[in-house]
Write a protein that holds these residues in place. Structure first.
Motif, PDB file in Angstrom:
ATOM      1  N   UNK A 255       5.066 -71.622  36.449  1.00  0.00           N
ATOM      2  CA  UNK A 255       5.984 -70.486  36.542  1.00  0.00           C
ATOM      3  C   UNK A 255       7.374 -70.931  36.974  1.00  0.00           C
ATOM      4  N   UNK A 256       7.429 -71.863  37.910  1.00  0.00           N
ATOM      5  CA  UNK A 256       8.732 -72.361  38.370  1.00  0.00           C
ATOM      6  C   UNK A 256       9.460 -73.078  37.241  1.00  0.00           C
ATOM      7  N   UNK A 257       8.704 -73.855  36.456  1.00  0.00           N
ATOM      8  CA  UNK A 257       9.315 -74.545  35.315  1.00  0.00           C
ATOM      9  C   UNK A 257       9.843 -73.540  34.301  1.00  0.00           C
ATOM     10  N   UNK A 258       9.067 -72.478  34.072  1.00  0.00           N
ATOM     11  CA  UNK A 258       9.516 -71.440  33.138  1.00  0.00           C
ATOM     12  C   UNK A 258      10.789 -70.781  33.636  1.00  0.00           C
ATOM     13  N   UNK A 259      10.849 -70.556  34.946  1.00  0.00           N
ATOM     14  CA  UNK A 259      12.059 -69.964  35.518  1.00  0.00           C
ATOM     15  C   UNK A 259      13.266 -70.846  35.342  1.00  0.00           C
ATOM     16  N   UNK A 260      13.056 -72.150  35.484  1.00  0.00           N
ATOM     17  CA  UNK A 260      14.162 -73.099  35.300  1.00  0.00           C
ATOM     18  C   UNK A 260      14.631 -73.084  33.848  1.00  0.00           C
ATOM     19  N   UNK A 261      13.670 -73.067  32.921  1.00  0.00           N
ATOM     20  CA  UNK A 261      14.022 -73.049  31.498  1.00  0.00           C
ATOM     21  C   UNK A 261      14.755 -71.753  31.150  1.00  0.00           C
ATOM     22  N   UNK A 262      14.261 -70.631  31.684  1.00  0.00           N
ATOM     23  CA  UNK A 262      14.921 -69.349  31.417  1.00  0.00           C
ATOM     24  C   UNK A 262      16.354 -69.366  31.937  1.00  0.00           C
ATOM     25  N   UNK A 263      16.540 -69.866  33.157  1.00  0.00           N
ATOM     26  CA  UNK A 263      17.883 -69.918  33.748  1.00  0.00           C
ATOM     27  C   UNK A 263      18.815 -70.797  32.916  1.00  0.00           C
ATOM     28  N   UNK A 264      18.254 -71.854  32.356  1.00  0.00           N
ATOM     29  CA  UNK A 264      19.069 -72.765  31.548  1.00  0.00           C
ATOM     30  C   UNK A 264      19.491 -72.118  30.232  1.00  0.00           C
ATOM     31  N   UNK A 265      18.548 -71.422  29.588  1.00  0.00           N
ATOM     32  CA  UNK A 265      18.835 -70.905  28.254  1.00  0.00           C
ATOM     33  C   UNK A 265      19.499 -69.537  28.261  1.00  0.00           C
ATOM     34  N   UNK A 266      19.358 -68.765  29.340  1.00  0.00           N
ATOM     35  CA  UNK A 266      20.025 -67.467  29.369  1.00  0.00           C
ATOM     36  C   UNK A 266      21.529 -67.666  29.347  1.00  0.00           C
ATOM     37  N   UNK A 267      21.987 -68.794  29.851  1.00  0.00           N
ATOM     38  CA  UNK A 267      23.420 -69.107  29.812  1.00  0.00           C
ATOM     39  C   UNK A 267      23.858 -69.637  28.448  1.00  0.00           C
ATOM     40  N   UNK A 268      22.889 -69.887  27.570  1.00  0.00           N
ATOM     41  CA  UNK A 268      23.224 -70.413  26.232  1.00  0.00           C
ATOM     42  C   UNK A 268      23.172 -69.334  25.159  1.00  0.00           C
TER      43      UNK A 268
END
Length: 382
Positions: A120-133
């Motif tokens: 879940x933490x990894x998913x959160x990191x990926x989401x945070x990275x791509x929401x800015x893209x």
């Protein structure tokens, strides 16, 4: 707990970018769950995880009360003061209740929960990275496809390219490298879901930003884009710097800049026109490569009537009306195109009111002839 746990947390924090506190909280939550499940306990407990000492201790938390109704959650004031005379009603007393064989059970139970929390933490990191893209461009690798989507790897995650966002003139094969425009990033129970497009006008805009330094640094600005993906597009460009030719900057030396974009879009024709705050000039430019004689405009209805030479009528309208349709989208004005002969017979040309004769810039022609771009600035046939 041994030093192996400490080393594992250090590795996950360094390699996965997950904060140690997040992992410790996950482990403690897992141990509380394991204690309640395996020892049939319903009391309020707290787990103390000592990484340095490698120990686990479980404490039951009980509220100090006058009269006990639930011994699992409450402790009498008379018993509490025996532990510590400072206790008062309403305080919380913690009593150690660590089972002897808790370590083995806890380790087994915690493993699954910790793995889930890490995921879940990894998913959160990926989401945070791509929401800015969102509304940005990325290069991906085609993985596979089914009846609904093409799956494109963006490194840490697979993006979805729906059928409606695929270019009709493209064939996508596994391992193909393609540039995609990120249209939407969603957070779901299964992790981030990213939707991409090959047909979005934003893809064309971002490609020009990559290929044209003057657009990237703001010297040249893309004012509007209209696109029929895989077939033809128009963009309008403008520069506040009078010494900079915005059209020429986008075309590039020998047409290499726009040609790189055409190649990326598998031969999609691109018309680059000069933007103008004068709607007459802008509409005339937008109909390039057709020549315009006169533009009559109705500002209230945001509509224009465009007069073109007879031999230019087919070119102005374009194949299946494409050139006129793209020009209307580009300018935001309704465009009605008439030949010079038809306009004369209808008595609307020459007009003495509400019309402007157009002296079009020759930038489009100059760019075409000097850079040998006939292939994608070709004339349309009605």
């Amino acid at each position: 707990m041994s030093s192996e746990l400490y080393d594992a947390l250090t590795y996950l924090e360094k390699e996965k970018g997950i904060e140690r506190n997040v992992l410790i909280d996950a482990i403690e939550a897992a141990l509380v769950s394991a204690y309640k499940r395996n020892f049939n306990q319903a009391q309020n407990v707290r787990v103390d995880l000592n990484l340095e000492g490698g120990s686990i201790r479980v404490y039951a938390r009980k509220e100090v009360v006058d009269e006990v109704f639930d011994s699992r959650l409450e402790i009498a004031i008379t018993d509490a003061v025996l532990i510590n005379p400072a206790y008062e009603i309403g305080d919380i007393v913690e009593l150690e209740v660590t089972p002897k064989d808790f370590g083995r059970i806890a380790a087994q139970a915690a493993k699954q929960v910790v793995t889930q929390r890490v995921r879940e933490a990894e998913r959160g990191i990926i989401y945070s990275e791509f929401i800015d893209r969102e509304e940005d461009i990325m290069t991906g690798i085609v993985q596979r496809q089914d009846a609904r989507f093409i799956y494109v790897s963006l490194g840490k995650i697979e993006a979805l390219l729906p059928q409606s966002e695929q270019m009709q003139n493209e064939t996508y094969k596994p391992h193909d490298r393609i540039k995609v425009f990120i249209t939407k990033v969603e957070r779901t129970t299964k992790g981030p879901q990213i939707f991409v497009s090959r047909t979005h006008p934003g893809l064309l805009k971002r490609l020009f930003e990559i290929e044209v330094p003057e657009i990237f640094d703001g010297t040249v600005e893309i004012r509007s884009v209209s696109r029929e993906a895989g077939d033809r597009s128009k963009i309008s460009v403008h520069s506040e710097n009078q010494e900079v030719d915005p059209v020429g900057a986008c075309v590039g030396p020998k047409g290499n800049r726009v040609q790189a974009i055409v190649n990326e879009l598998k031969g999609e024709k691109i018309d680059i026109v000069k933007w103008s705050d004068d709607p007459v000039v802008f509409v005339a430019n937008a109909l390039s490569p057709a020549k315009v004689i006169e533009v009559t405009f109705d500002e209230e209805n945001k509509a224009t009537t465009v007069i073109v030479p007879d031999y230019q009528l087919s070119l102005a309208i374009g194949k299946r009306g494409q050139n006129a349709r793209l020009a209307a989208k580009l300018t935001g004005w309704k465009i009605d195109i008439k030949s010079e002969t038809d306009a004369r017979e209808a008595g609307i040309y020459p007009s003495s009111k509400g019309s402007v004769s157009v002296d079009q810039d020759d930038e489009f022609e100059r760019a075409s002839s000097e850079t040998n771009l006939e292939d994608f600035f070709s004339e349309d046939i009605e």
